[in-house]
Structure formats: C-alpha cells, structure tokens
Scaffold this motif. Sequence first.
Motif, PDB file in Angstrom:
ATOM      1  N   LEU A   1       2.733  34.804  43.833  1.00 54.87           N
ATOM      2  CA  LEU A   1       3.830  35.736  44.097  1.00 54.87           C
ATOM      3  C   LEU A   1       5.116  35.004  44.476  1.00 54.87           C
ATOM      4  N   LEU A   2       4.980  33.891  45.190  1.00 50.94           N
ATOM      5  CA  LEU A   2       6.143  33.160  45.675  1.00 50.94           C
ATOM      6  C   LEU A   2       6.566  32.023  44.749  1.00 50.94           C
ATOM      7  N   ALA A   3       5.842  31.814  43.662  1.00 44.33           N
ATOM      8  CA  ALA A   3       6.156  30.719  42.743  1.00 44.33           C
ATOM      9  C   ALA A   3       7.583  30.876  42.212  1.00 44.33           C
ATOM     10  N   GLY A   4       8.311  29.774  42.176  1.00 45.69           N
ATOM     11  CA  GLY A   4       9.664  29.798  41.648  1.00 45.69           C
ATOM     12  C   GLY A   4      10.730  30.045  42.688  1.00 45.69           C
ATOM     13  N   LEU A   5      10.354  30.461  43.885  1.00 47.60           N
ATOM     14  CA  LEU A   5      11.352  30.634  44.943  1.00 47.60           C
ATOM     15  C   LEU A   5      11.679  29.277  45.546  1.00 47.60           C
ATOM     16  N   PRO A   6      12.920  29.024  45.900  1.00 54.16           N
ATOM     17  CA  PRO A   6      13.266  27.730  46.498  1.00 54.16           C
ATOM     18  C   PRO A   6      12.644  27.598  47.885  1.00 54.16           C
ATOM     19  N   GLU A   7      12.391  26.352  48.270  1.00 52.00           N
ATOM     20  CA  GLU A   7      11.805  26.079  49.592  1.00 52.00           C
ATOM     21  C   GLU A   7      12.809  26.378  50.707  1.00 52.00           C
ATOM     22  N   GLU A   8      14.080  26.023  50.460  1.00 51.60           N
ATOM     23  CA  GLU A   8      15.102  26.206  51.489  1.00 51.60           C
ATOM     24  C   GLU A   8      15.654  27.641  51.429  1.00 51.60           C
ATOM     25  N   PRO A   9      16.215  28.110  52.540  1.00 51.40           N
ATOM     26  CA  PRO A   9      16.783  29.467  52.547  1.00 51.40           C
ATOM     27  C   PRO A   9      17.940  29.595  51.562  1.00 51.40           C
ATOM     28  N   LEU A  10      18.092  30.783  51.012  1.00 51.04           N
ATOM     29  CA  LEU A  10      19.221  31.042  50.110  1.00 51.04           C
ATOM     30  C   LEU A  10      20.489  31.250  50.923  1.00 51.04           C
ATOM     31  N   ARG A  11      21.618  30.839  50.353  1.00 47.86           N
ATOM     32  CA  ARG A  11      22.921  31.071  50.972  1.00 47.86           C
ATOM     33  C   ARG A  11      23.680  32.035  50.079  1.00 47.86           C
ATOM     34  N   TYR A  12      24.660  32.719  50.651  1.00 42.91           N
ATOM     35  CA  TYR A  12      25.466  33.642  49.856  1.00 42.91           C
ATOM     36  C   TYR A  12      26.093  32.932  48.661  1.00 42.91           C
ATOM     37  N   GLU A  13      26.488  31.687  48.866  1.00 44.99           N
ATOM     38  CA  GLU A  13      27.134  30.933  47.800  1.00 44.99           C
ATOM     39  C   GLU A  13      26.201  30.711  46.603  1.00 44.99           C
ATOM     40  N   ASP A  14      24.884  30.788  46.837  1.00 48.15           N
ATOM     41  CA  ASP A  14      23.905  30.567  45.768  1.00 48.15           C
ATOM     42  C   ASP A  14      23.704  31.795  44.895  1.00 48.15           C
ATOM     43  N   VAL A  15      24.185  32.946  45.349  1.00 49.42           N
ATOM     44  CA  VAL A  15      23.993  34.188  44.602  1.00 49.42           C
ATOM     45  C   VAL A  15      25.103  34.292  43.556  1.00 49.42           C
ATOM     46  N   PRO A  16      24.727  34.429  42.271  1.00 47.16           N
ATOM     47  CA  PRO A  16      25.761  34.498  41.224  1.00 47.16           C
ATOM     48  C   PRO A  16      26.712  35.672  41.445  1.00 47.16           C
ATOM     49  N   GLU A  17      27.985  35.412  41.263  1.00 44.41           N
ATOM     50  CA  GLU A  17      29.041  36.416  41.353  1.00 44.41           C
ATOM     51  C   GLU A  17      29.094  37.132  42.695  1.00 44.41           C
ATOM     52  N   TYR A  18      28.709  36.431  43.784  1.00 46.25           N
ATOM     53  CA  TYR A  18      28.802  37.019  45.114  1.00 46.25           C
ATOM     54  C   TYR A  18      30.242  36.971  45.588  1.00 46.25           C
ATOM     55  N   ARG A  19      30.739  38.108  46.044  1.00 46.26           N
ATOM     56  CA  ARG A  19      32.072  38.174  46.640  1.00 46.26           C
ATOM     57  C   ARG A  19      31.953  38.903  47.969  1.00 46.26           C
ATOM     58  N   PRO A  20      32.281  38.238  49.089  1.00 46.93           N
ATOM     59  CA  PRO A  20      32.175  38.934  50.376  1.00 46.93           C
ATOM     60  C   PRO A  20      33.160  40.099  50.448  1.00 46.93           C
ATOM     61  N   VAL A  21      32.723  41.162  51.073  1.00 46.13           N
ATOM     62  CA  VAL A  21      33.568  42.341  51.265  1.00 46.13           C
ATOM     63  C   VAL A  21      33.373  42.856  52.689  1.00 46.13           C
ATOM     64  N   GLY A  22      34.310  43.645  53.156  1.00 48.49           N
ATOM     65  CA  GLY A  22      34.174  44.286  54.451  1.00 48.49           C
ATOM     66  C   GLY A  22      33.976  43.306  55.587  1.00 48.49           C
ATOM     67  N   ARG A  23      33.026  43.599  56.462  1.00 52.83           N
ATOM     68  CA  ARG A  23      32.791  42.796  57.649  1.00 52.83           C
ATOM     69  C   ARG A  23      32.263  41.400  57.330  1.00 52.83           C
ATOM     70  N   GLU A  24      31.730  41.202  56.120  1.00 51.75           N
ATOM     71  CA  GLU A  24      31.236  39.870  55.738  1.00 51.75           C
ATOM     72  C   GLU A  24      32.349  38.849  55.727  1.00 51.75           C
ATOM     73  N   LEU A  25      33.583  39.281  55.555  1.00 48.94           N
ATOM     74  CA  LEU A  25      34.718  38.354  55.519  1.00 48.94           C
ATOM     75  C   LEU A  25      34.909  37.648  56.858  1.00 48.94           C
ATOM     76  N   ASP A  26      34.448  38.257  57.970  1.00 50.21           N
ATOM     77  CA  ASP A  26      34.641  37.691  59.300  1.00 50.21           C
ATOM     78  C   ASP A  26      33.565  36.681  59.692  1.00 50.21           C
ATOM     79  N   TRP A  27      32.540  36.505  58.900  1.00 50.00           N
ATOM     80  CA  TRP A  27      31.439  35.616  59.287  1.00 50.00           C
ATOM     81  C   TRP A  27      31.843  34.200  59.220  1.00 50.00           C
TER      82      TRP A  27
END
Length: 87
Positions: free
Chosen positions: A61-87
């Motif tokens: 079930l977990l095959a293919g998932l990266p070992e390290e945690p995902l970051r927002y920057e790793d998500v294709p076409e991610y654009r922060p909006v709303g309160r996420e801009l303050d993080w």
Amino acid sequence: MRVKLSRHGNSLGFVVPASVVREEALEAGQEYELEVTADGGIRLSPASRPVWRPDLSIEELLAGLPEEPLRYEDVPEYRPVGRELDW
C-alpha cells in the motif's frame, strides 16, 4: 409514477415508493450519482466504489511513497492562498 418533492432542511427530496425499492433492491444508506440529462431529466445510478483489496500488505500500500515528509513545494502547481501565505 409520480412523486412529489418535499423540503428537507435546505434541500429537496422525494420518497422512493416501496415497489421501486423492492424491484431495484435498494437499501437505506446506499450512495448514488445524480446527474441532469440533456433533456432536463434526472438520472440516478449506483455510485462506483473503490475495490477494497484485503490481500495487499502495508508495504504494498505504501510502495512508491517517499521516505521523507512531503513539502508544499513538492506538490505540482501548488500556490499558497489565504492564511497559508503567513506560514
């Protein structure tokens, strides 16, 4: 067969006659896809459910998932909006 819409909170609904329930083997709690047809009718079809595979191990079930945690920057076409801009 005619049915009448009635108010259920902020929504509308109708009672499915017992003869239809028996004929189509409907059960309370079943999920359906509702679509409006080109001629203005309504089509109700059983919702497809993902197939549960009890034969898969946790490793499969977990095959293919990266070992390290995902970051927002790793998500294709991610654009922060709303309160996420303050993080």
